[in-house]
Scaffold this active site. Structure first.
Site, PDB file in Angstrom:
ATOM      1  N   ASP A  74       0.843  -1.194   0.000  1.00  0.00           N
ATOM      2  CA  ASP A  74       0.000   0.000   0.000  1.00  0.00           C
ATOM      3  C   ASP A  74       0.881   1.249   0.000  1.00  0.00           C
ATOM      4  O   ASP A  74       1.774   1.380   0.838  1.00  0.00           O
ATOM      5  CB  ASP A  74      -0.855  -0.067   1.286  1.00  0.00           C
ATOM      6  CG  ASP A  74      -2.036   0.847   1.222  1.00  0.00           C
ATOM      7  OD1 ASP A  74      -1.918   1.940   0.629  1.00  0.00           O
ATOM      8  OD2 ASP A  74      -3.091   0.477   1.781  1.00  0.00           O
ATOM      9  N   THR A 144      -7.837  13.623 -13.535  1.00  0.00           N
ATOM     10  CA  THR A 144      -9.098  13.434 -14.255  1.00  0.00           C
ATOM     11  C   THR A 144      -9.614  14.757 -14.822  1.00  0.00           C
ATOM     12  O   THR A 144      -9.414  15.820 -14.222  1.00  0.00           O
ATOM     13  CB  THR A 144     -10.158  12.805 -13.318  1.00  0.00           C
ATOM     14  OG1 THR A 144     -11.447  12.950 -13.908  1.00  0.00           O
ATOM     15  CG2 THR A 144     -10.209  13.463 -11.954  1.00  0.00           C
ATOM     16  N   SER A 180     -17.124  15.620  -6.756  1.00  0.00           N
ATOM     17  CA  SER A 180     -17.271  14.513  -5.790  1.00  0.00           C
ATOM     18  C   SER A 180     -16.035  14.532  -4.898  1.00  0.00           C
ATOM     19  O   SER A 180     -15.010  15.124  -5.247  1.00  0.00           O
ATOM     20  CB  SER A 180     -17.371  13.157  -6.506  1.00  0.00           C
ATOM     21  OG  SER A 180     -16.097  12.803  -7.043  1.00  0.00           O
ATOM     22  N   TYR A 182     -14.123  12.142  -4.491  1.00  0.00           N
ATOM     23  CA  TYR A 182     -13.082  11.494  -5.304  1.00  0.00           C
ATOM     24  C   TYR A 182     -12.402  12.508  -6.226  1.00  0.00           C
ATOM     25  O   TYR A 182     -11.180  12.611  -6.263  1.00  0.00           O
ATOM     26  CB  TYR A 182     -13.679  10.347  -6.142  1.00  0.00           C
ATOM     27  CG  TYR A 182     -12.888  10.111  -7.406  1.00  0.00           C
ATOM     28  CD1 TYR A 182     -11.634   9.503  -7.347  1.00  0.00           C
ATOM     29  CD2 TYR A 182     -13.350  10.558  -8.648  1.00  0.00           C
ATOM     30  CE1 TYR A 182     -10.872   9.338  -8.501  1.00  0.00           C
ATOM     31  CE2 TYR A 182     -12.597  10.397  -9.793  1.00  0.00           C
ATOM     32  CZ  TYR A 182     -11.354   9.793  -9.708  1.00  0.00           C
ATOM     33  OH  TYR A 182     -10.597   9.653 -10.849  1.00  0.00           O
ATOM     34  N   HIS A 183     -13.224  13.272  -6.989  1.00  0.00           N
ATOM     35  CA  HIS A 183     -12.626  14.224  -7.933  1.00  0.00           C
ATOM     36  C   HIS A 183     -11.806  15.282  -7.193  1.00  0.00           C
ATOM     37  O   HIS A 183     -10.747  15.696  -7.658  1.00  0.00           O
ATOM     38  CB  HIS A 183     -13.717  14.874  -8.800  1.00  0.00           C
ATOM     39  CG  HIS A 183     -14.265  13.952  -9.858  1.00  0.00           C
ATOM     40  ND1 HIS A 183     -15.437  13.254  -9.699  1.00  0.00           N
ATOM     41  CD2 HIS A 183     -13.809  13.610 -11.092  1.00  0.00           C
ATOM     42  CE1 HIS A 183     -15.682  12.528 -10.780  1.00  0.00           C
ATOM     43  NE2 HIS A 183     -14.700  12.722 -11.638  1.00  0.00           N
ATOM     44  N   LYS A 186      -8.292  14.208  -6.423  1.00  0.00           N
ATOM     45  CA  LYS A 186      -7.367  14.370  -7.553  1.00  0.00           C
ATOM     46  C   LYS A 186      -6.888  15.820  -7.651  1.00  0.00           C
ATOM     47  O   LYS A 186      -5.757  16.080  -8.041  1.00  0.00           O
ATOM     48  CB  LYS A 186      -8.063  13.974  -8.864  1.00  0.00           C
ATOM     49  CG  LYS A 186      -8.471  12.506  -8.940  1.00  0.00           C
ATOM     50  CD  LYS A 186      -7.300  11.637  -9.351  1.00  0.00           C
ATOM     51  CE  LYS A 186      -7.721  10.214  -9.656  1.00  0.00           C
ATOM     52  NZ  LYS A 186      -6.624   9.344 -10.054  1.00  0.00           N
ATOM     53  N   ARG A 241     -20.875   0.379 -18.704  1.00  0.00           N
ATOM     54  CA  ARG A 241     -22.134  -0.066 -18.093  1.00  0.00           C
ATOM     55  C   ARG A 241     -23.218  -0.282 -19.141  1.00  0.00           C
ATOM     56  O   ARG A 241     -23.885  -1.309 -19.152  1.00  0.00           O
ATOM     57  CB  ARG A 241     -22.615   0.991 -17.087  1.00  0.00           C
ATOM     58  CG  ARG A 241     -22.055   0.796 -15.713  1.00  0.00           C
ATOM     59  CD  ARG A 241     -22.255   2.006 -14.843  1.00  0.00           C
ATOM     60  NE  ARG A 241     -23.651   2.350 -14.512  1.00  0.00           N
ATOM     61  CZ  ARG A 241     -24.440   1.669 -13.693  1.00  0.00           C
ATOM     62  NH1 ARG A 241     -24.007   0.549 -13.155  1.00  0.00           N
ATOM     63  NH2 ARG A 241     -25.672   2.085 -13.411  1.00  0.00           N
ATOM     64  N   THR A 253     -29.242   2.690 -18.378  1.00  0.00           N
ATOM     65  CA  THR A 253     -29.599   3.630 -17.316  1.00  0.00           C
ATOM     66  C   THR A 253     -29.046   5.029 -17.604  1.00  0.00           C
ATOM     67  O   THR A 253     -27.934   5.359 -17.197  1.00  0.00           O
ATOM     68  CB  THR A 253     -29.042   3.121 -15.974  1.00  0.00           C
ATOM     69  OG1 THR A 253     -27.629   2.831 -16.160  1.00  0.00           O
ATOM     70  CG2 THR A 253     -29.737   1.866 -15.497  1.00  0.00           C
ATOM     71  N   VAL A 254     -29.842   5.838 -18.284  1.00  0.00           N
ATOM     72  CA  VAL A 254     -29.417   7.237 -18.526  1.00  0.00           C
ATOM     73  C   VAL A 254     -29.870   8.055 -17.325  1.00  0.00           C
ATOM     74  O   VAL A 254     -31.064   8.077 -17.005  1.00  0.00           O
ATOM     75  CB  VAL A 254     -30.070   7.780 -19.818  1.00  0.00           C
ATOM     76  CG1 VAL A 254     -29.752   9.258 -20.001  1.00  0.00           C
ATOM     77  CG2 VAL A 254     -29.606   6.968 -21.028  1.00  0.00           C
ATOM     78  N   ARG A 326     -26.856  11.805  -8.751  1.00  0.00           N
ATOM     79  CA  ARG A 326     -25.724  12.728  -8.551  1.00  0.00           C
ATOM     80  C   ARG A 326     -26.170  14.182  -8.550  1.00  0.00           C
ATOM     81  O   ARG A 326     -27.191  14.520  -9.129  1.00  0.00           O
ATOM     82  CB  ARG A 326     -24.695  12.543  -9.673  1.00  0.00           C
ATOM     83  CG  ARG A 326     -24.240  11.112  -9.804  1.00  0.00           C
ATOM     84  CD  ARG A 326     -23.166  10.987 -10.862  1.00  0.00           C
ATOM     85  NE  ARG A 326     -22.763   9.583 -10.976  1.00  0.00           N
ATOM     86  CZ  ARG A 326     -21.632   9.183 -11.528  1.00  0.00           C
ATOM     87  NH1 ARG A 326     -20.779  10.073 -12.037  1.00  0.00           N
ATOM     88  NH2 ARG A 326     -21.335   7.911 -11.584  1.00  0.00           N
TER      89      ARG A 326
HETATM   90  N1  USQ Z   1     -24.091   8.133 -16.009  1.00  0.00           N
HETATM   91  C1  USQ Z   1     -25.328   7.762 -16.526  1.00  0.00           C
HETATM   92  N2  USQ Z   1     -25.707   6.465 -16.371  1.00  0.00           N
HETATM   93  C2  USQ Z   1     -24.931   5.523 -15.753  1.00  0.00           C
HETATM   94  C3  USQ Z   1     -23.676   5.908 -15.247  1.00  0.00           C
HETATM   95  C4  USQ Z   1     -23.290   7.223 -15.383  1.00  0.00           C
HETATM   96  O1  USQ Z   1     -26.056   8.579 -17.099  1.00  0.00           O
HETATM   97  O2  USQ Z   1     -25.367   4.372 -15.665  1.00  0.00           O
HETATM   98  C5  USQ Z   1     -23.615   9.532 -16.161  1.00  0.00           C
HETATM   99  C6  USQ Z   1     -23.239  10.202 -14.849  1.00  0.00           C
HETATM  100  O3  USQ Z   1     -24.341  10.825 -14.258  1.00  0.00           O
HETATM  101  C7  USQ Z   1     -22.171  11.173 -15.309  1.00  0.00           C
HETATM  102  C8  USQ Z   1     -21.541  10.510 -16.515  1.00  0.00           C
HETATM  103  O4  USQ Z   1     -22.428   9.472 -16.919  1.00  0.00           O
HETATM  104  O5  USQ Z   1     -22.750  12.368 -15.710  1.00  0.00           O
HETATM  105  C9  USQ Z   1     -20.182   9.900 -16.268  1.00  0.00           C
HETATM  106  O6  USQ Z   1     -20.269   8.999 -15.179  1.00  0.00           O
HETATM  107  P1  USQ Z   1     -19.204   7.818 -15.014  1.00  0.00           P
HETATM  108  O7  USQ Z   1     -19.633   6.991 -13.856  1.00  0.00           O
HETATM  109  O8  USQ Z   1     -18.984   7.149 -16.316  1.00  0.00           O
HETATM  110  O9  USQ Z   1     -17.859   8.624 -14.737  1.00  0.00           O
HETATM  111  P2  USQ Z   1     -17.335   9.469 -13.485  1.00  0.00           P
HETATM  112  O10 USQ Z   1     -18.093   9.206 -12.246  1.00  0.00           O
HETATM  113  O11 USQ Z   1     -17.237  10.887 -13.938  1.00  0.00           O
HETATM  114  O12 USQ Z   1     -15.878   8.887 -13.248  1.00  0.00           O
HETATM  115  C10 USQ Z   1     -15.141   8.184 -14.266  1.00  0.00           C
HETATM  116  C11 USQ Z   1     -14.060   7.361 -13.602  1.00  0.00           C
HETATM  117  C12 USQ Z   1     -13.066   8.285 -12.915  1.00  0.00           C
HETATM  118  C13 USQ Z   1     -12.548   9.278 -13.907  1.00  0.00           C
HETATM  119  C14 USQ Z   1     -13.679  10.040 -14.576  1.00  0.00           C
HETATM  120  C15 USQ Z   1     -13.214  10.896 -15.726  1.00  0.00           C
HETATM  121  O13 USQ Z   1     -14.632   6.466 -12.664  1.00  0.00           O
HETATM  122  O14 USQ Z   1     -12.011   7.527 -12.373  1.00  0.00           O
HETATM  123  O15 USQ Z   1     -11.734  10.196 -13.229  1.00  0.00           O
HETATM  124  O16 USQ Z   1     -14.586   9.088 -15.174  1.00  0.00           O
HETATM  125  S1  USQ Z   1     -14.241  12.294 -15.909  1.00  0.00           S
HETATM  126  O17 USQ Z   1     -15.634  11.889 -15.954  1.00  0.00           O
HETATM  127  O18 USQ Z   1     -13.847  12.954 -17.143  1.00  0.00           O
HETATM  128  O19 USQ Z   1     -14.047  13.150 -14.760  1.00  0.00           O
END
Ligand code: USQ
Length: 400
Positions: A74, A144, A180, A182-183, A186, A241, A253-254, A326
């Site tokens: 770790d 990210t 988030s 998480y974000h 970063k 997904r 799931t949108v 979200r």
């Molecule tokens: N979303 C949907 N339906 C779903 C899943 C997600 O509509 O079933 C939407 C979310 O609301 C969001 C978008 O799709 O608006 C992206 O969600 P995501 O889960 O694909 O991505 P995110 O949570 O933003 O995180 C992912 C990675 C993360 C990386 C990031 C890049 O898990 O590690 O840092 O993408 S970015 O999105 O450009 O910040």
């Protein structure tokens, strides 16, 4: 070249290890297997079965002999991190070893604290060990695009922007407005890396990466070499997904209105970009930021693409708008620069439709595995309310 891959058991880490070994580089990997444990905590698993690391290493050693090594541990453990870096003496450190999920960080206080302490402390330990043992090495750190946030009314630059304020001009970091815990972790990492480069003259590339999708890169011709692929609500990302949902007949799931716009990049092209960055380090002492994505799409448009391609395969794909768990804008302006990598030679090789086609075929083979964990597709981690189902501490213990 000696390359240390932190997070080698992950989606990108494993793919990168295969590519760097094929290119003849020496690879040392590190992982604490937290991703495997956290996905299990979410009641899920990788759609593509992955071997335990010992078996993965046997495959690599057969092909590449002593060019590959691995340490389980770790990065939050200072001594462990220091010993690995002191002993291996990498030319390049690729740091992918973080808790990567926004929803995971929003489950509750424990998961938020775990995410931020794991990510920020781990990176700080890497920076100290880099300074103490390999001050001339190049640290490539996975950040990210989400660090900038998605509610900006102005274009997004690559890391820095010129401003004029009260008659004077200066260059400042582009404002970070993450969405988030998480974000934000970063963002904190980026600030610490930028400061460490200034303080100790370290060299680093901070990658603002968009959402990576895909089941394979060209080195994954046999199943045992394939990388993990998550589809649960917490660790699966949006295109991955949708494709998993399509193959089991689950509606796509949108979330909300579906106008959320993001930058996307195929796994193959993500590995191409990191390889370009390894081969083209910035000047010594420079902190460089690159935006790493190819094209941008609205999440509703992605669902339409998966439906169109899936329907041609006879999948009868349904799309369902679900309440957005979200806190995010569902319609917004989005225009982000991504020129640095192109200037260094990046040429996208994958078209999203071809990649969706490959993903649907690959995932059809593992349909039963997705079906078996279909309850993990919707768990509902609400941004303002966490996960209702009671949760214990994160699957991976953490030290503060
Ligand atoms: N979303 C949907 N339906 C779903 C899943 C997600 O509509 O079933 C939407 C979310 O609301 C969001 C978008 O799709 O608006 C992206 O969600 P995501 O889960 O694909 O991505 P995110 O949570 O933003 O995180 C992912 C990675 C993360 C990386 C990031 C890049 O898990 O590690 O840092 O993408 S970015 O999105 O450009 O910040």
């Amino acid at each position: 070249m000696k390359i240390l891959i932190l997070g080698m058991d992950g989606y990108i880490g494993w793919s990168l290890a295969l590519r760097q070994l094929r290119l003849g580089n020496e690879v040392c990997g590190v992982d604490n297997f937290s991703r495997r444990k956290a996905v299990e905590e979410m009641g899920s698993w990788s759609a593509v079965p992955i071997l335990p690391m010992q078996k993965r290493l046997e495959i690599l050693k057969k092909e590449h002999g002593g060019k590959v090594s691995f340490h389980e541990g770790d990065l939050v453990d200072q001594k462990f991190t220091d010993d690995v870096i002191k002993t291996f003496k990498p030319d390049t450190i690729v740091h992918l070893a973080e808790q990567p999920s926004a929803p995971y960080s929003m489950i509750d206080q424990n998961h938020a604290v775990y995410t931020q302490s794991n990510n920020v402390v781990g990176t700080l330990n890497v920076l100290y060990s880099q300074k103490n043992h390999v001050p001339r090495a190049h640290l490539i750190k996975l950040g990210t695009m989400g660090e900038y946030g998605y509610g900006n009314d102005i274009d997004i630059t690559e890391g820095f922007m010129e401003i004029e304020f009260r008659g004077k001009k200066t260059v400042i970091p582009y404002p970070r407005m993450a969405g988030s815990w998480y974000h934000w972790s970063k963002v904190h990492d980026s600030n610490n890396i930028m400061f460490a480069c200034k303080l100790w003259n370290l060299t680093s590339t901070d990658i603002m990466q968009g959402i990576v999708y895909g089941t394979r890169i060209r080195e994954m011709e046999d199943e045992p070499k394939m990388t993990r692929f998550d589809f649960d609500e917490v660790f699966g990302t949006v295109i991955n997904r949708y494709c998993s949902q399509a193959v089991i007949g689950h509606p796509l799931t949108v979330y909300g209105q579906g106008g959320q716009t993001r930058g996307f990049l195929a796994l193959e092209d993500s590995i191409q970009c990191i390889t370009i960055l390894i081969n083209n380090p910035p000047d010594p002492g420079e902190y460089r930021v690159v935006n790493q994505f190819d094209e941008q799409y609205r999440v509703s448009e992605l669902a339409d693409r998966v439906k169109r391609i899936g329907d041609k395969k006879g999948l009868g794909v349904e799309i369902k708008r679900v309440e957005n768990p979200r806190l995010e804008k569902e319609e917004h302006y989005y225009k982000a620069d991504h020129e640095h990598l192109k200037k260094l030679g990046f040429k996208p090789t994958r078209h999203i439709d071809d990649e969706i086609n490959i993903m649907l075929d690959d995932l059809a083979v593992f349909k039963e595995r997705i079906q078996a964990k279909k309850d993990s597709i919707i768990k509902i981690v609400r941004w303002n309310d966490g996960l209702k189902q009671s949760m214990a501490s994160p699957a991976v213990s953490y030290k503060t």
